[in-house]
Write an enzyme that holds these catalytic residues in place. Structure first.
Site, PDB file in Angstrom:
ATOM      1  N   GLU A   1       0.825  -1.211   0.000  1.00  5.25           N
ATOM      2  CA  GLU A   1       0.000   0.000   0.000  1.00  5.25           C
ATOM      3  C   GLU A   1       0.857   1.258   0.000  1.00  5.25           C
ATOM      4  O   GLU A   1       0.551   2.240  -0.686  1.00  5.25           O
ATOM      5  CB  GLU A   1      -0.927   0.009   1.212  1.00  5.25           C
ATOM      6  CG  GLU A   1      -1.949  -1.102   1.247  1.00  5.25           C
ATOM      7  CD  GLU A   1      -3.079  -0.899   0.236  1.00  5.25           C
ATOM      8  OE1 GLU A   1      -3.943  -1.763   0.165  1.00  5.25           O
ATOM      9  OE2 GLU A   1      -3.092   0.125  -0.475  1.00  5.25           O
TER      10      GLU A   1
ATOM     11  N   ARG B   1       0.471   3.703  -3.194  1.00  5.34           N
ATOM     12  CA  ARG B   1      -0.169   4.983  -2.884  1.00  5.34           C
ATOM     13  C   ARG B   1       0.877   6.080  -2.663  1.00  5.34           C
ATOM     14  O   ARG B   1       0.832   7.126  -3.310  1.00  5.34           O
ATOM     15  CB  ARG B   1      -1.032   4.862  -1.633  1.00  5.34           C
ATOM     16  CG  ARG B   1      -2.134   3.830  -1.709  1.00  5.34           C
ATOM     17  CD  ARG B   1      -3.102   4.032  -0.557  1.00  5.34           C
ATOM     18  NE  ARG B   1      -3.930   2.846  -0.305  1.00  5.34           N
ATOM     19  CZ  ARG B   1      -5.101   2.881   0.300  1.00  5.34           C
ATOM     20  NH1 ARG B   1      -5.583   4.026   0.735  1.00  5.34           N
ATOM     21  NH2 ARG B   1      -5.790   1.768   0.511  1.00  5.34           N
TER      22      ARG B   1
ATOM     23  N   ASP C   1      -4.200 -10.443  -8.048  1.00  7.70           N
ATOM     24  CA  ASP C   1      -4.534  -9.618  -9.203  1.00  7.70           C
ATOM     25  C   ASP C   1      -3.387  -8.867  -9.857  1.00  7.70           C
ATOM     26  O   ASP C   1      -3.000  -9.131 -10.998  1.00  7.70           O
ATOM     27  CB  ASP C   1      -5.655  -8.652  -8.827  1.00  7.70           C
ATOM     28  CG  ASP C   1      -5.378  -7.866  -7.547  1.00  7.70           C
ATOM     29  OD1 ASP C   1      -4.336  -8.088  -6.907  1.00  7.70           O
ATOM     30  OD2 ASP C   1      -6.213  -7.007  -7.186  1.00  7.70           O
TER      31      ASP C   1
ATOM     32  N   GLU D   1     -11.762  -0.578 -10.389  1.00  7.10           N
ATOM     33  CA  GLU D   1     -11.263  -1.472 -11.435  1.00  7.10           C
ATOM     34  C   GLU D   1     -12.101  -1.431 -12.712  1.00  7.10           C
ATOM     35  O   GLU D   1     -11.564  -1.436 -13.826  1.00  7.10           O
ATOM     36  CB  GLU D   1     -11.182  -2.908 -10.911  1.00  7.10           C
ATOM     37  CG  GLU D   1     -10.119  -3.124  -9.862  1.00  7.10           C
ATOM     38  CD  GLU D   1     -10.544  -2.640  -8.491  1.00  7.10           C
ATOM     39  OE1 GLU D   1      -9.652  -2.328  -7.673  1.00  7.10           O
ATOM     40  OE2 GLU D   1     -11.764  -2.551  -8.232  1.00  7.10           O
TER      41      GLU D   1
END
Length: 1018
Positions: free
Chosen positions: A596, A600, A728, A870
């Site tokens: 993260e 980010r 993913d 997404e």
């Protein structure tokens, strides 16, 4: 695209997912004379003053045996002798790694360091006749009797005279005016005839700022690895065992005659210091215990700061006869060196401790020259070099310029030359080198030009492109079965993309007004964040309060920077820049998710730097990157999921069985590679790339990798496969690294593309399914035995990934599957849209089940929507690459539903149940709503936003970063011939003064479509 939250376990229960995201996302007792010990049952005796170091030999030392590094007493059996807790090892597998079934040496016996004996400084070095076996080692008849003590003489009388003790001031003097900085395999020096013989010494000063993460090679006459053959004859002198940062000093060689593979001698862990100069040396010499001619058996020894730290007798090896040697890398550039090297000296003899201590005490270049001259007078020097950085030789010789290593040959027949060009390391073996020093280097590559909005030029449509890309990708007419009004064609992905220019222009006009409405939503939520939660990680959208759940690093602000820029909110961007410059720091004593924080924080800073050129963002990004890079300090190079940004301590969550998560391992490459490209420091990108290469060493069926990976071995620890939570973005980054370009590793980017193509074949063969009765195409999970018929909202990134892969497939193995993948992308995108359209709120749930005869079913475990992006991402990608306005229509309906049901008094909140329109939104707004969902929906509608997929690659947090092949070009101008117009636009004053270049034209050469910046620094 989003993964799951590292703080939450699977299965993804509602309460856990609403708190973050569904599933993890990222997250001597006996003493003999002076150097005697008992090692593994074998008694070993170091003969004082005979062999171990470098330059001078004292006639006061009796020749009680042949000059050798170690003389073993009867029954020694050629064991390794140890000092200071160091060990030798013998390997038959990969370099530096203990192999199963191969015996290792016993625990070391520590010998206290003794003060060495100093020889007469005016006495010549050993002559050749001094180095014969015992049967030939008779002193000349005229030799004074006192130099040949009788056999019954007490041992203490064999000590040299007291005046031969070293003076008290003989201590290490590091080089101060002559050294060179080496940068991996890109700055090495070739020796035309590398010094390598059965009797030799090689010594050098080295400085490493911090422990390298892999083998750091000081000198070598062999290739890396243990494959055998003539290329691996010789030695490899390096720091660290392969794949570790254990700071062992190691000497590696191969005995081809015995077929024993790699053999080595190593110190204990941590022996090589960091943050200061250290003098290191190795020596090979005759093995006195064998009583045979020189070369029949050898002893190897290692020295640090003039002191013997490890030795091993009974060595047999094959020198690299007449072969080339290298300073700063293996001969095949498989491993390099990152740091400083000085005062390289090679001798045709094994040296003593005392001799090496005189070398260590030489200090400045002038004194080192004098020492070399004295040794060379006795024909003992095979090579001696002074090394320099950029600039003139002499007082200012040492400079940290890795591209300008200079040298001066002082003595010896070996010839030194600079490598003409950086040579690519073999695939998967790029040495990241030591951790970079704090702060930006003095000379970094120029930033890319500011991103400017584009003009809609109708002629671009006639040329087969649009305002962003020069070449649209379309379905072959033979595959087209209908239009967007045909439900079967929509479900099958076989609908036509042929749109007239007039339709496209009308769509642009409508999209412009819609984009302004989405921008108004961003202005609203940013105003609330500014007034209610300025500088906090998140704004609570219902209560109007703030929370710091990501370490208090202003994550919403950083995550939204490029959204502000793309939407033209420059005043807000500049205000945030000032806050981040003055108030955001990353040395917080808190453990954070590596994944993260990378996507980010690091991604947001780098994108802001790319778009604006503000140096502060690169400075902040490097600081954060330095801290995150410590997560890669694992045996395999696979990063840990959690890192303490202050201490650098990393770990994985217990609920994963201490495994790393596939999506987290494979979703750091775009950011770290960009950081390397922008700073000119290869360290970050190589660390990240090597994590993928660690996985590639364990290929999986169909190219599909399970979701849990051992950080120790790089091998999967389970069998579950998914393109949803935990898996993913691993697959997403395979193609995006290929698109980003710029890898220095041989076959580098193509490795990622090949892995992607293999995985896409597996996707089609194993996971793609059809629902009934509507025949919607979806991507199932796989539980290790059979498909699981569900699809996460997270999986809705797949259409965009497939379209991007098809659009960039030329010249790859995927070229034959362009039409297959494009059609699948369109079909799955329609399924994702149906996940929205079939709900009462018009909003998609966290995931859906596919049940026979019922198509999409919302399970009671996951009816919530957490503002995920997404589906919007894929619609944006498909619209830009195909030009079909249908994706704008779907995206606009999605935005209208989000705006209607998720908007609150102070922002936009997650929605608890998409089936029930009466429910209020939750009091949680993830930063990715501003960073991704709003940005993608805005760019989908806007006809003149500045981001072209021809110039940029998005990280998984929707942060655009310039592709390396377009680093010096502004967005979407070069291929269309509008360079003059772009240059004029780029020279306009920025909206607000006070920051980098604000209110002033860009520097010359940075406006518009400037040339690429030389060779790729990454």
């Amino acid at each position: 695209m989003r993964n799951g939250d590292s703080e939450h376990k699977t299965p993804r229960a509602k309460a856990l997912a609403r708190a973050g995201r569904a599933g993890p996302r990222g997250s001597s007792s006996a003493t003999f004379m002076r150097y005697a010990c008992v090692c593994g049952g074998a008694t070993v005796l170091f003969l004082s003053g005979i062999i171990a170091g470098a330059l001078f030999f004292s006639p006061g030392v009796p020749a009680s045996g042949p000059p050798g590094l170690v003389s073993n007493l009867p029954g020694s059996g050629g064991s390794a002798s140890i000092r200071g807790g160091v060990t030798g090892d013998q390997l038959s597998g990969g370099p530096g790694v203990a192999q199963p079934g191969v015996s290792q040496l016993e625990e070391p016996v520590v010998i206290p360091s003794q003060k060495p004996v100093e020889p007469d400084l005016n006495t010549p070095l050993l002559k050749d006749e001094d180095r014969q076996p015992p049967s030939q080692q008779q002193p000349p008849a005229q030799q004074p009797p006192q130099q040949q003590p009788p056999a019954q003489q007490p041992p203490q009388q064999q000590q040299p005279p007291a005046q031969q003790q070293p003076p008290a001031d003989l201590h290490p003097q590091p080089p101060t005016d002559a050294w060179a900085s080496f940068g991996g395999t890109s700055s090495v020096l070739n020796m035309a005839s590398g010094p390598d013989s059965s009797s030799m010494t090689l010594a050098a000063w080295v400085y490493i700022a911090s422990a390298p993460s892999d083998m750091a090679v000081v000198a070598s006459t062999r290739a890396g690895g243990c494959a055998g053959g003539a290329s691996t004859n010789g030695y490899n002198f390096h720091i660290n065992e392969w794949g570790t940062n254990n700071r062992k000093l190691r000497l590696e060689w191969t005995d081809q005659s015995a077929g024993q593979g790699c053999q080595s001698l190593a110190t204990a862990e941590g022996a090589v210091p960091v943050g200061r100069w250290a003098h290191i040396a190795f020596a090979f010499g005759p093995d006195g215990s064998l009583g045979q001619a020189v070369g029949a058996g050898e002893t190897a020894a290692l020295f640090i700061d003039g002191k013997l730290v490890a030795s091993r007798a009974g060595v047999r090896r094959t020198p690299q006869a007449g072969g080339a040697g290298v300073i700063g890398a293996t001969t095949d550039s498989q491993f390099g060196f990152n740091g400083r090297i000085a005062d390289v000296l090679a001798l045709s003899m094994p040296a003593t401790e005392v001799q090496l201590q005189h070398v260590v005490a030489a200090g400045p270049a002038a004194r080192f020259r004098a020492v070399v001259k004295q040794a060379d007078a006795h024909s003992r020097v095979t090579a001696a070099f002074l090394l320099f950085g950029a600039g003139s030789k002499g007082a200012a010789g040492g400079r940290d310029d890795q591209s300008a290593v200079e040298f001066e040959v002082l003595a010896g027949p070996a010839k030194l030359s600079k490598r003409a060009a950086a040579q690519a390391a073999p695939e998967g073996s790029s040495d990241p080198g030591p951790e970079p020093a704090p702060g930006l280097p003095e000379n970094i590559p120029p930033p890319p030009p500011r991103a400017e909005r584009v003009a809609v030029e109708p002629d671009r449509f006639d040329a087969g492109g649009n305002q962003w890309v020069t070449r649209l990708v379309k379905l072959d007419p033979s595959r087209v079965k209908g239009t967007v009004d045909d439900a079967d064609a929509l479900a099958d992905g076989s609908f036509s993309d042929d749109i007239s220019k007039e339709e496209l222009l009308r769509s642009d006009e409508v999209g412009k007004g819609r984009a302004e409405q989405i921008k108004a939503g961003m202005q609203f939520v940013w105003g609330e964040y500014r007034s209610k939660a300025w500088g906090a990680d998140e704004l609570r959208p219902r209560s109007g309060t703030s929370q710091n759940n990501w370490g208090g690093m202003a994550f919403t602000m950083i995550d939204a920077l490029d959204t502000l820029w793309v939407m033209g909110m420059y005043d807000e961007f500049n205000e945030a820049t000032e806050y981040i410059r003055d108030h955001v720091h990353f040395g917080v004593p808190r453990t954070v998710s590596v994944f993260e924080t990378t996507i980010r924080g690091l991604g947001g800073l780098l994108s802001a730097y790319d778009l604006s050129g503000e140096r502060v963002y690169l400075e902040k990004a490097k600081d954060l990157g330095d801290r995150l890079a410590k997560s890669f300090a694992t045996p395999s190079g696979v990063p840990m999921g959690q890192i303490n940004l202050q201490s650098g301590q990393g770990h994985n969550s217990g609920w994963t069985g201490s495994a790393s998560i596939l999506a987290e391992v494979g979703t750091v490459q775009v950011e770290h590679r960009y950081l390397s490209h922008a700073t000119g420091i290869p360290y970050y990108g190589r660390k990240a790339e090597n994590a993928i290469h660690a996985l590639r060493k364990h290929p999986q069926p169909h190219g599909l990798y399970p979701i849990y990976i051992s950080p120790q071995t790089g091998q999967p620890t389970n069998r579950q496969i998914t393109f949803g939570a935990l898996g993913d973005s691993f697959y997403e980054y395979l193609v995006k690294v290929w698109v980003q370009g710029g890898s220095p590793i041989q076959g580098g980017d193509r490795v990622f593309r090949d892995m992607y193509d293999e995985a896409m074949q597996g996707l089609h063969d194993v996971l793609l399914q059809r629902s009934s009765p509507s025949r919607l195409q979806y991507v199932a999970d796989f539980n290790g035995a059979q498909p699981v018929h569900k699809m996460d909202h997270l999986v809705c990134f797949v259409p965009g990934m497939l379209a991007l892969g098809a659009w960039t497939a030329a010249g790859t193995g995927g070229a034959q599957h362009v039409q297959r993948d494009l059609q699948a992308a369109k079909a799955i995108a329609y399924t994702c849209y149906q996940m929205y359209a079939r709900q009462a709120t018009g909003i998609a749930p966290e995931y859906v089940d596919f049940r026979e005869g019922a198509d999409i079913v919302v399970p009671s475990r996951a009816p919530f929507y957490i503002l995920r992006p997404e589906a919007a991402e894929s619609l944006y990608v498909l619209h830009q690459l195909t030009g079909n306005p249908i994706y704008r229509e779907w995206g606009w309906k999605m935005w209208q539903s989000i705006d209607r049901y998720c908007k609150t008094k102070h922002g936009y909140g997650a929605f608890p149940d998409v089936r029930d329109v009466s429910r209020p939104a939750d009091d949680r707004m993830e930063s990715f709503f501003l960073a991704e969902t709003m940005k993608y929906l805005y760019m989908l509608q806007s006809p003149d936003h500045p981001i072209s997929l021809e110039r940029y690659v998005f990280n998984t947090e929707a942060h655009p970063m310039r592709r390396f092949d377009h680093w010096g070009t502004n967005a979407n101008v070069q291929d269309w011939g509008f360079a003059a117009k772009a240059a004029q636009a780029a020279s306009k004053p920025a909206p607000k003064a006070g920051l980098r270049g604000a209110g002033k034209p860009l520097p010359p050469g940075m406006a518009g479509a400037v040339p690429n910046v030389g060779s790729d620094p990454f």
